[in-house]
Motif scaffolding. Structure first.
Motif, PDB file in Angstrom:
ATOM      1  N   MET A   1     -49.943  31.528 -10.780  1.00  0.00           N
ATOM      2  CA  MET A   1     -51.323  31.197 -10.499  1.00  0.00           C
ATOM      3  C   MET A   1     -51.675  31.736  -9.113  1.00  0.00           C
ATOM      4  SD  MET A   1     -52.913  27.416  -9.962  1.00  0.00           S
ATOM      5  CE  MET A   1     -54.088  27.155 -11.239  1.00  0.00           C
ATOM      6  N   ARG A   2     -52.856  32.289  -8.945  1.00  0.00           N
ATOM      7  CA  ARG A   2     -53.275  32.853  -7.671  1.00  0.00           C
ATOM      8  C   ARG A   2     -54.421  32.009  -7.116  1.00  0.00           C
ATOM      9  NH1 ARG A   2     -52.393  37.623  -5.195  1.00  0.00           N
ATOM     10  NH2 ARG A   2     -51.285  38.551  -6.913  1.00  0.00           N
ATOM     11  N   THR A   3     -54.245  31.582  -5.828  1.00  0.00           N
ATOM     12  CA  THR A   3     -55.320  30.847  -5.159  1.00  0.00           C
ATOM     13  C   THR A   3     -55.447  31.381  -3.754  1.00  0.00           C
ATOM     14  OG1 THR A   3     -53.874  29.126  -4.307  1.00  0.00           O
ATOM     15  CG2 THR A   3     -54.868  28.713  -6.449  1.00  0.00           C
ATOM     16  N   GLY A   4     -56.635  31.773  -3.363  1.00  0.00           N
ATOM     17  CA  GLY A   4     -56.883  32.245  -2.013  1.00  0.00           C
ATOM     18  C   GLY A   4     -55.975  33.384  -1.591  1.00  0.00           C
ATOM     19  N   GLY A  15     -44.844  20.982 -14.111  1.00  0.00           N
ATOM     20  CA  GLY A  15     -46.264  21.272 -14.209  1.00  0.00           C
ATOM     21  C   GLY A  15     -47.029  21.047 -12.921  1.00  0.00           C
ATOM     22  N   GLU A  16     -46.340  20.896 -11.797  1.00  0.00           N
ATOM     23  CA  GLU A  16     -47.018  20.722 -10.508  1.00  0.00           C
ATOM     24  C   GLU A  16     -46.963  22.023  -9.724  1.00  0.00           C
ATOM     25  OE1 GLU A  16     -44.921  17.592  -8.579  1.00  0.00           O
ATOM     26  OE2 GLU A  16     -45.799  16.044  -9.824  1.00  0.00           O
ATOM     27  N   LEU A  17     -47.995  22.268  -8.946  1.00  0.00           N
ATOM     28  CA  LEU A  17     -48.005  23.446  -8.090  1.00  0.00           C
ATOM     29  C   LEU A  17     -47.054  23.246  -6.929  1.00  0.00           C
ATOM     30  CD1 LEU A  17     -51.831  24.184  -7.965  1.00  0.00           C
ATOM     31  CD2 LEU A  17     -50.099  25.380  -9.272  1.00  0.00           C
ATOM     32  N   GLU A  18     -46.324  24.302  -6.608  1.00  0.00           N
ATOM     33  CA  GLU A  18     -45.388  24.258  -5.494  1.00  0.00           C
ATOM     34  C   GLU A  18     -45.600  25.471  -4.603  1.00  0.00           C
ATOM     35  OE1 GLU A  18     -41.650  24.041  -7.658  1.00  0.00           O
ATOM     36  OE2 GLU A  18     -41.484  21.948  -7.070  1.00  0.00           O
ATOM     37  N   LEU A  19     -45.099  25.372  -3.393  1.00  0.00           N
ATOM     38  CA  LEU A  19     -45.200  26.449  -2.425  1.00  0.00           C
ATOM     39  C   LEU A  19     -43.801  26.949  -2.065  1.00  0.00           C
ATOM     40  CD1 LEU A  19     -47.685  24.689   0.019  1.00  0.00           C
ATOM     41  CD2 LEU A  19     -48.260  26.497  -1.587  1.00  0.00           C
ATOM     42  N   THR A  20     -43.684  28.244  -1.850  1.00  0.00           N
ATOM     43  CA  THR A  20     -42.447  28.785  -1.297  1.00  0.00           C
ATOM     44  C   THR A  20     -42.438  28.464   0.194  1.00  0.00           C
ATOM     45  OG1 THR A  20     -43.385  30.925  -0.691  1.00  0.00           O
ATOM     46  CG2 THR A  20     -42.516  30.713  -2.948  1.00  0.00           C
ATOM     47  N   VAL A  21     -41.305  28.676   0.843  1.00  0.00           N
ATOM     48  CA  VAL A  21     -41.233  28.415   2.277  1.00  0.00           C
ATOM     49  C   VAL A  21     -42.186  29.339   3.045  1.00  0.00           C
ATOM     50  CG1 VAL A  21     -39.251  29.915   2.768  1.00  0.00           C
ATOM     51  CG2 VAL A  21     -39.670  27.901   4.197  1.00  0.00           C
ATOM     52  N   GLY A  22     -42.319  30.581   2.589  1.00  0.00           N
ATOM     53  CA  GLY A  22     -43.246  31.502   3.238  1.00  0.00           C
ATOM     54  C   GLY A  22     -44.690  31.065   3.077  1.00  0.00           C
ATOM     55  N   GLN A  23     -45.039  30.590   1.889  1.00  0.00           N
ATOM     56  CA  GLN A  23     -46.401  30.111   1.660  1.00  0.00           C
ATOM     57  C   GLN A  23     -46.694  28.865   2.488  1.00  0.00           C
ATOM     58  OE1 GLN A  23     -45.930  29.685  -2.537  1.00  0.00           O
ATOM     59  NE2 GLN A  23     -46.967  31.624  -2.998  1.00  0.00           N
ATOM     60  N   ALA A  25     -45.260  28.060   5.289  1.00  0.00           N
ATOM     61  CA  ALA A  25     -45.363  28.512   6.681  1.00  0.00           C
ATOM     62  C   ALA A  25     -46.748  29.086   6.951  1.00  0.00           C
ATOM     63  CB  ALA A  25     -44.273  29.541   6.982  1.00  0.00           C
ATOM     64  N   GLN A  26     -47.207  29.941   6.072  1.00  0.00           N
ATOM     65  CA  GLN A  26     -48.511  30.573   6.264  1.00  0.00           C
ATOM     66  C   GLN A  26     -49.633  29.545   6.216  1.00  0.00           C
ATOM     67  OE1 GLN A  26     -49.671  33.382   3.236  1.00  0.00           O
ATOM     68  NE2 GLN A  26     -51.178  34.334   4.563  1.00  0.00           N
ATOM     69  N   ARG A  27     -49.610  28.681   5.224  1.00  0.00           N
ATOM     70  CA  ARG A  27     -50.680  27.684   5.072  1.00  0.00           C
ATOM     71  C   ARG A  27     -50.691  26.657   6.187  1.00  0.00           C
ATOM     72  NH1 ARG A  27     -52.603  26.239   0.002  1.00  0.00           N
ATOM     73  NH2 ARG A  27     -54.023  24.977   1.232  1.00  0.00           N
ATOM     74  N   SER A  28     -49.515  26.300   6.705  1.00  0.00           N
ATOM     75  CA  SER A  28     -49.436  25.246   7.723  1.00  0.00           C
ATOM     76  C   SER A  28     -49.505  25.787   9.139  1.00  0.00           C
ATOM     77  CB  SER A  28     -48.142  24.447   7.554  1.00  0.00           C
ATOM     78  OG  SER A  28     -47.010  25.249   7.846  1.00  0.00           O
ATOM     79  N   GLY A  29     -49.379  27.119   9.296  1.00  0.00           N
ATOM     80  CA  GLY A  29     -49.357  27.701  10.630  1.00  0.00           C
ATOM     81  C   GLY A  29     -48.079  27.372  11.383  1.00  0.00           C
ATOM     82  N   THR A  30     -47.019  27.160  10.634  1.00  0.00           N
ATOM     83  CA  THR A  30     -45.725  26.782  11.193  1.00  0.00           C
ATOM     84  C   THR A  30     -44.712  27.857  10.840  1.00  0.00           C
ATOM     85  OG1 THR A  30     -46.303  24.470  10.792  1.00  0.00           O
ATOM     86  CG2 THR A  30     -43.992  24.925  11.227  1.00  0.00           C
ATOM     87  N   SER A  31     -43.782  28.148  11.723  1.00  0.00           N
ATOM     88  CA  SER A  31     -42.784  29.161  11.425  1.00  0.00           C
ATOM     89  C   SER A  31     -41.809  28.673  10.356  1.00  0.00           C
ATOM     90  CB  SER A  31     -41.999  29.529  12.689  1.00  0.00           C
ATOM     91  OG  SER A  31     -41.181  28.449  13.085  1.00  0.00           O
ATOM     92  N   VAL A  32     -41.218  29.619   9.654  1.00  0.00           N
ATOM     93  CA  VAL A  32     -40.225  29.289   8.637  1.00  0.00           C
ATOM     94  C   VAL A  32     -39.058  28.549   9.276  1.00  0.00           C
ATOM     95  CG1 VAL A  32     -38.541  30.283   7.019  1.00  0.00           C
ATOM     96  CG2 VAL A  32     -40.895  31.144   7.062  1.00  0.00           C
ATOM     97  N   ARG A  58     -46.988  20.596  -2.846  1.00  0.00           N
ATOM     98  CA  ARG A  58     -48.167  20.891  -2.029  1.00  0.00           C
ATOM     99  C   ARG A  58     -48.485  19.801  -1.002  1.00  0.00           C
ATOM    100  NH1 ARG A  58     -51.924  24.578  -3.027  1.00  0.00           N
ATOM    101  NH2 ARG A  58     -53.625  23.138  -2.693  1.00  0.00           N
ATOM    102  N   ASP A  59     -48.134  18.534  -1.281  1.00  0.00           N
ATOM    103  CA  ASP A  59     -48.436  17.486  -0.302  1.00  0.00           C
ATOM    104  C   ASP A  59     -47.591  17.628   0.961  1.00  0.00           C
ATOM    105  OD1 ASP A  59     -46.049  16.411  -1.574  1.00  0.00           O
ATOM    106  OD2 ASP A  59     -46.593  14.465  -0.705  1.00  0.00           O
ATOM    107  N   THR A  60     -46.606  18.526   0.943  1.00  0.00           N
ATOM    108  CA  THR A  60     -45.817  18.798   2.147  1.00  0.00           C
ATOM    109  C   THR A  60     -46.709  19.388   3.242  1.00  0.00           C
ATOM    110  OG1 THR A  60     -43.881  19.165   0.752  1.00  0.00           O
ATOM    111  CG2 THR A  60     -43.729  19.939   3.020  1.00  0.00           C
ATOM    112  N   LEU A  61     -47.799  20.059   2.859  1.00  0.00           N
ATOM    113  CA  LEU A  61     -48.756  20.570   3.851  1.00  0.00           C
ATOM    114  C   LEU A  61     -49.269  19.441   4.744  1.00  0.00           C
ATOM    115  CD1 LEU A  61     -50.800  23.121   1.728  1.00  0.00           C
ATOM    116  CD2 LEU A  61     -49.531  23.630   3.829  1.00  0.00           C
TER     117      LEU A  61
END
Length: 163
Positions: A1-4, A15-23, A25-32, A58-61
């Motif tokens: 799935m593609r978002t933004g 069936g839940e959306l998840e983020l990779t560590v890179g995603q 990092a990018q979304r949170s403005g935090t380094s890996v 996603r709630d990890t954000l």
């Protein structure tokens, strides 16, 4: 799935959306590396894919945002972990959960604000003259009268913290 412009993976069989560590990092403005550190400190958690890659809910954000803000105002990681441990496991924390958790910091933050305001308003008077000798300071400590009260920056810190 593609978002933004980012591709989000689907958790295997959940069936839940998840983020990779890179995603994350990018979304949170935090380094890996900071995210890896937070995970080692048990502030956030991930699951591993069959290929041993990290996947974050996603709630990890929200958790990362809270960690960064709390650190910025000087809350220790051990206190942040204790607060995060009050959030429910197995479900995304609700607004009520976050509010309940943050209320535990209200008194501490109010005291911190009081001390910072006192420091801001009095710091220049105490060491701003540049003499760096409180025993000889004619403005804040004439005749070293604070020396008999105890050690430390008596003018800047409340009595319970210096004596």
């Amino acid at each position: 799935m593609r978002t933004g412009g980012m591709i989000l993976g689907m958790a295997e069989g959940v069936g839940e959306l998840e983020l990779t560590v890179g995603q994350l990092a990018q979304r949170s403005g935090t380094s890996v590396s900071a995210l890896h550190f937070y995970e080692r400190q048990r502030l956030i958690s991930s699951r591993r894919t069959a290929g041993n890659q990290r996947r974050y809910h996603r709630d990890t954000l929200r958790r990362v945002a809270l960690i960064r803000i709390a650190q910025r105002v000087g809350i220790a990681l051990v206190e942040i972990r204790a607060a995060l441990e009050t959030l429910p496991e197995g479900r995304v924390p609700s607004r009520r959960d976050w509010k309940r958790m943050s209320q535990g910091w209200q008194d501490e933050l109010s005291e911190r604000i009081r001390l910072l305001t006192h420091l801001r308003d009095n710091f220049a008077d105490c060491v701003g003259c540049g003499c760096l000798s409180i025993s000889h300071c004619a403005l804040a400590n004439p005749d070293d009268h604070m020396g008999v009260v105890g050690s430390g920056p008596r003018v800047l810190l409340p009595e319970e913290e210096t004596g």
